[in-house]
Write a protein that holds these residues in place. Structure first.
Motif, PDB file in Angstrom:
ATOM      1  N   PHE A 247       0.757  -1.349   0.079  1.00  0.00           N
ATOM      2  CA  PHE A 247       0.063   0.160   0.109  1.00  0.00           C
ATOM      3  C   PHE A 247       0.770   1.100   0.065  1.00  0.00           C
ATOM      4  CE2 PHE A 247      -3.273  -2.802   1.562  1.00  0.00           C
ATOM      5  CZ  PHE A 247      -4.198  -2.755   0.674  1.00  0.00           C
ATOM      6  N   SER A 248       2.017   1.113   0.307  1.00  0.00           N
ATOM      7  CA  SER A 248       3.049   2.361   0.208  1.00  0.00           C
ATOM      8  C   SER A 248       3.128   2.627  -1.262  1.00  0.00           C
ATOM      9  CB  SER A 248       4.244   1.950   0.865  1.00  0.00           C
ATOM     10  OG  SER A 248       5.281   0.926  -0.040  1.00  0.00           O
ATOM     11  N   GLN A 249       2.740   1.677  -2.194  1.00  0.00           N
ATOM     12  CA  GLN A 249       3.187   2.136  -3.777  1.00  0.00           C
ATOM     13  C   GLN A 249       1.664   2.468  -4.277  1.00  0.00           C
ATOM     14  OE1 GLN A 249       6.189   1.810  -5.217  1.00  0.00           O
ATOM     15  NE2 GLN A 249       6.788   1.511  -3.286  1.00  0.00           N
ATOM     16  N   ASN A 250       1.306   3.777  -3.853  1.00  0.00           N
ATOM     17  CA  ASN A 250      -0.003   4.560  -4.026  1.00  0.00           C
ATOM     18  C   ASN A 250       0.178   5.291  -5.375  1.00  0.00           C
ATOM     19  OD1 ASN A 250       1.410   6.275  -2.496  1.00  0.00           O
ATOM     20  ND2 ASN A 250      -0.469   6.782  -1.502  1.00  0.00           N
ATOM     21  N   GLN A 251       1.131   5.148  -6.099  1.00  0.00           N
ATOM     22  CA  GLN A 251       1.099   6.336  -7.240  1.00  0.00           C
ATOM     23  C   GLN A 251       0.447   5.835  -8.278  1.00  0.00           C
ATOM     24  OE1 GLN A 251       2.620   9.359  -7.465  1.00  0.00           O
ATOM     25  NE2 GLN A 251       3.629   8.954  -5.159  1.00  0.00           N
ATOM     26  N   ILE A 252      -0.606   6.336  -8.997  1.00  0.00           N
ATOM     27  CA  ILE A 252      -1.383   5.978  -9.977  1.00  0.00           C
ATOM     28  C   ILE A 252      -0.693   6.019 -11.140  1.00  0.00           C
ATOM     29  CG2 ILE A 252      -3.259   6.516 -11.483  1.00  0.00           C
ATOM     30  CD1 ILE A 252      -4.736   7.981  -9.231  1.00  0.00           C
ATOM     31  N   ASN A 253      -0.543   4.864 -11.944  1.00  0.00           N
ATOM     32  CA  ASN A 253       0.201   4.645 -13.266  1.00  0.00           C
ATOM     33  C   ASN A 253      -0.630   4.871 -14.379  1.00  0.00           C
ATOM     34  OD1 ASN A 253       1.800   4.092 -15.402  1.00  0.00           O
ATOM     35  ND2 ASN A 253       1.871   1.914 -14.848  1.00  0.00           N
ATOM     36  N   ILE A 254      -0.794   5.830 -15.326  1.00  0.00           N
ATOM     37  CA  ILE A 254      -1.751   5.942 -16.125  1.00  0.00           C
ATOM     38  C   ILE A 254      -1.376   5.455 -17.538  1.00  0.00           C
ATOM     39  CG2 ILE A 254      -2.418   8.236 -15.341  1.00  0.00           C
ATOM     40  CD1 ILE A 254      -1.036   9.457 -17.723  1.00  0.00           C
TER      41      ILE A 254
ATOM     42  N   ILE B  25      -2.516   8.453  -5.306  1.00  0.00           N
ATOM     43  CA  ILE B  25      -1.748   9.778  -5.519  1.00  0.00           C
ATOM     44  C   ILE B  25      -1.542  10.032  -7.066  1.00  0.00           C
ATOM     45  CG2 ILE B  25       0.299  11.299  -5.109  1.00  0.00           C
ATOM     46  CD1 ILE B  25       0.578  10.330  -2.384  1.00  0.00           C
ATOM     47  N   TYR B  26      -1.857  11.026  -7.587  1.00  0.00           N
ATOM     48  CA  TYR B  26      -1.322  11.494  -9.061  1.00  0.00           C
ATOM     49  C   TYR B  26      -1.072  12.911  -9.056  1.00  0.00           C
ATOM     50  CZ  TYR B  26      -1.311  12.255 -13.831  1.00  0.00           C
ATOM     51  OH  TYR B  26      -0.808  12.164 -15.301  1.00  0.00           O
ATOM     52  N   ASN B  27       0.091  13.185  -9.722  1.00  0.00           N
ATOM     53  CA  ASN B  27       0.434  14.437  -9.727  1.00  0.00           C
ATOM     54  C   ASN B  27       0.678  15.294  -8.429  1.00  0.00           C
ATOM     55  OD1 ASN B  27       1.209  16.638 -11.399  1.00  0.00           O
ATOM     56  ND2 ASN B  27      -0.807  17.659 -11.388  1.00  0.00           N
TER      57      ASN B  27
ATOM     58  N   ASP C 188     -10.392  20.636  -9.138  1.00  0.00           N
ATOM     59  CA  ASP C 188     -11.192  19.653  -8.724  1.00  0.00           C
ATOM     60  C   ASP C 188     -10.724  18.408  -9.244  1.00  0.00           C
ATOM     61  OD1 ASP C 188     -12.792  21.177  -6.996  1.00  0.00           O
ATOM     62  OD2 ASP C 188     -14.265  21.570  -8.571  1.00  0.00           O
ATOM     63  N   PHE C 189     -10.308  18.399 -10.585  1.00  0.00           N
ATOM     64  CA  PHE C 189      -9.881  17.198 -11.314  1.00  0.00           C
ATOM     65  C   PHE C 189      -8.891  17.313 -12.171  1.00  0.00           C
ATOM     66  CE2 PHE C 189     -13.522  19.159 -13.665  1.00  0.00           C
ATOM     67  CZ  PHE C 189     -12.810  19.030 -15.075  1.00  0.00           C
ATOM     68  N   ILE C 190      -8.308  16.027 -12.998  1.00  0.00           N
ATOM     69  CA  ILE C 190      -7.503  16.191 -14.119  1.00  0.00           C
ATOM     70  C   ILE C 190      -7.867  14.998 -14.644  1.00  0.00           C
ATOM     71  CG2 ILE C 190      -5.807  14.932 -12.663  1.00  0.00           C
ATOM     72  CD1 ILE C 190      -3.676  16.475 -14.331  1.00  0.00           C
ATOM     73  N   ASP C 191      -7.921  15.404 -16.316  1.00  0.00           N
ATOM     74  CA  ASP C 191      -8.398  14.343 -17.211  1.00  0.00           C
ATOM     75  C   ASP C 191      -7.016  14.001 -17.929  1.00  0.00           C
ATOM     76  OD1 ASP C 191     -11.041  15.043 -16.686  1.00  0.00           O
ATOM     77  OD2 ASP C 191     -11.107  15.982 -18.337  1.00  0.00           O
ATOM     78  N   VAL C 192      -6.665  12.654 -17.662  1.00  0.00           N
ATOM     79  CA  VAL C 192      -5.501  12.153 -18.283  1.00  0.00           C
ATOM     80  C   VAL C 192      -5.975  11.027 -19.339  1.00  0.00           C
ATOM     81  CG1 VAL C 192      -4.286  12.541 -16.086  1.00  0.00           C
ATOM     82  CG2 VAL C 192      -5.574  10.262 -16.263  1.00  0.00           C
ATOM     83  N   SER C 193      -4.979  10.740 -20.036  1.00  0.00           N
ATOM     84  CA  SER C 193      -4.908   9.758 -21.308  1.00  0.00           C
ATOM     85  C   SER C 193      -4.396   8.410 -20.811  1.00  0.00           C
ATOM     86  CB  SER C 193      -4.244  10.347 -22.571  1.00  0.00           C
ATOM     87  OG  SER C 193      -4.599   9.461 -23.626  1.00  0.00           O
ATOM     88  N   ALA C 194      -5.152   7.480 -20.641  1.00  0.00           N
ATOM     89  CA  ALA C 194      -4.891   6.213 -20.278  1.00  0.00           C
ATOM     90  C   ALA C 194      -4.482   5.408 -21.884  1.00  0.00           C
ATOM     91  CB  ALA C 194      -5.897   5.356 -19.814  1.00  0.00           C
ATOM     92  N   LEU C 195      -4.111   4.213 -21.757  1.00  0.00           N
ATOM     93  CA  LEU C 195      -3.967   3.676 -23.027  1.00  0.00           C
ATOM     94  C   LEU C 195      -4.940   3.457 -24.186  1.00  0.00           C
ATOM     95  CD1 LEU C 195      -1.635   0.835 -21.936  1.00  0.00           C
ATOM     96  CD2 LEU C 195      -0.863   2.739 -22.769  1.00  0.00           C
TER      97      LEU C 195
ATOM     98  N   ARG D 178     -11.024  10.623 -15.925  1.00  0.00           N
ATOM     99  CA  ARG D 178     -10.985  11.750 -14.904  1.00  0.00           C
ATOM    100  C   ARG D 178     -10.867  11.366 -13.556  1.00  0.00           C
ATOM    101  NH1 ARG D 178     -15.431  16.300 -15.781  1.00  0.00           N
ATOM    102  NH2 ARG D 178     -14.234  16.732 -17.249  1.00  0.00           N
ATOM    103  N   LEU D 179      -9.726  11.972 -12.844  1.00  0.00           N
ATOM    104  CA  LEU D 179      -9.230  11.887 -11.585  1.00  0.00           C
ATOM    105  C   LEU D 179      -9.676  12.939 -10.507  1.00  0.00           C
ATOM    106  CD1 LEU D 179      -5.476  10.516 -12.248  1.00  0.00           C
ATOM    107  CD2 LEU D 179      -7.824   9.239 -12.349  1.00  0.00           C
ATOM    108  N   TYR D 180     -10.408  12.601  -9.707  1.00  0.00           N
ATOM    109  CA  TYR D 180     -10.994  13.612  -8.793  1.00  0.00           C
ATOM    110  C   TYR D 180     -10.086  13.897  -7.471  1.00  0.00           C
ATOM    111  CZ  TYR D 180     -15.433  13.593 -11.150  1.00  0.00           C
ATOM    112  OH  TYR D 180     -16.409  13.941 -12.225  1.00  0.00           O
ATOM    113  N   TYR D 181      -9.550  15.162  -7.576  1.00  0.00           N
ATOM    114  CA  TYR D 181      -8.475  15.505  -5.936  1.00  0.00           C
ATOM    115  C   TYR D 181      -9.684  15.305  -5.130  1.00  0.00           C
ATOM    116  CZ  TYR D 181      -5.375  17.297  -9.774  1.00  0.00           C
ATOM    117  OH  TYR D 181      -4.494  17.509 -10.810  1.00  0.00           O
TER     118      TYR D 181
END
Length: 318
Positions: free
Chosen positions: A193-200, A223-225, A252-259, A264-267
């Protein structure tokens, strides 16, 4: 003596229920190592026992005096050979024999399960391997995160306790061996659970699963960004990969491009929702609810948004 060993709401509610028809002198508790006697995001078993006059025991003492021993989120290894009773039980948060072990609030989400459940079983010398007495199923909704699932486990687990405790106490229960062909087991190494960075750089559905599996505010958020994320949603548009992985962003959010698609990722903006509640402005800013795990999110003082509103005398937004 009937002994409840464990923590959190399920253990507290079970003890409270027993005290409605059993003299507190005939009840006992064994607390987890993390118990500090204070209510936090879940209730304290030690605090409740003190309130209703139930004695706290060590595990060593419980092994000798318990007529019935029930583990409810207990954190110590049970050696059945040390007990003077064979009436030793556990409520496990899964549909055994699937998901023996740990992290049963996260793994079913990561594994795309449609349902999970709670199981009352006898404790034997193995890990969650004892004969099954009763089970209740739980549907996993598309919006459920690991915190939602844990709350369901506690609530449905208590229902299972209430439904079965009298048959446990009078010895009228029956049990069935677990089906070894359905067995799955997960250790503490299953998830870090320490590896909580979102990989897009993966499919959108896998990103959503990761967020839901790691969204458990009392312990961690993904976590992202460099910002905490409480939830994600796949947008209704095609994602054509470009050099820029960010499509749109706001406070409030950031839209990212997955594969494959945009997500949309909500802060996390619980602090903003808290201030809006204090000033009776939550309804007019209801979009901020997207920036919470759920409406049961709590402050460090255990206040939900509903409690904050009522405390301030605002009833129209509750």
């Amino acid at each position: 003596m009937i002994v409840i060993a464990g923590k959190n709401n399920i253990a507290v509610n079970a003890l409270t229920h027993l005290a409605t028809f059993i003299n507190p002198e005939n009840l006992g508790i064994v607390c987890n190592n993390t118990e500090n006697g204070k209510d936090f995001w879940q209730l304290s078993l030690r605090k409740k026992a003190l309130e209703i006059g139930v004695s706290e025991l060590s595990l060593f003492e419980a092994e000798r005096v318990a007529d019935v021993f029930i583990s409810l989120e207990f954190d110590k290894i049970i050696n059945v050979k040390k007990f003077n009773t064979k009436e030793i039980f556990n409520i496990h948060f899964s549909l055994l024999p699937k998901y023996r072990g740990v992290y049963t609030s996260s793994l079913p989400i990561l594994n795309n399960e449609a349902e999970t459940g709670v199981t009352l079983h006898q404790i034997d010398s193995g890990i969650d391997s004892g004969c099954i007495i009763s089970q209740k199923k739980i549907k996993i909704n598309d919006y459920d995160c690991s915190l939602d699932l844990y709350i369901k486990y506690c609530n449905i687990g208590f229902d299972l306790f209430v439904d079965t405790i009298k048959s446990i106490l009078n010895g009228s229960y029956s049990s069935t061996k677990q089906d070894a062909t359905m067995l799955s087991y997960y250790s503490r190494e299953s998830i870090d659970f320490s590896q909580n960075q979102i990989n897009i750089n993966q499919n959108a559905n896998d990103i959503i699963k990761f967020i839901k599996a790691f969204a458990f505010r009392p312990f961690q958020l993904p976590i992202y960004n460099k910002r905490h994320i409480v939830k994600g949603e796949i947008l209704d548009c095609n994602s054509k990969k470009s050099n820029d992985t960010t499509y749109k962003s706001s406070d409030d959010f950031i839209d990212v491009s997955a594969l494959d698609e945009f997500v949309r990722l909500y802060y996390d903006r619980f602090d903003v929702a808290y201030e809006l509640c204090k000033h009776n402005n939550l309804i007019s800013n209801s979009k901020i609810l997207n920036n919470l795990i759920n409406v049961d999110d709590r402050t460090k003082q255990l206040q939900t948004l509903l409690m904050i509103s009522v405390e301030k005398g605002f009833f129209d937004q509750t």
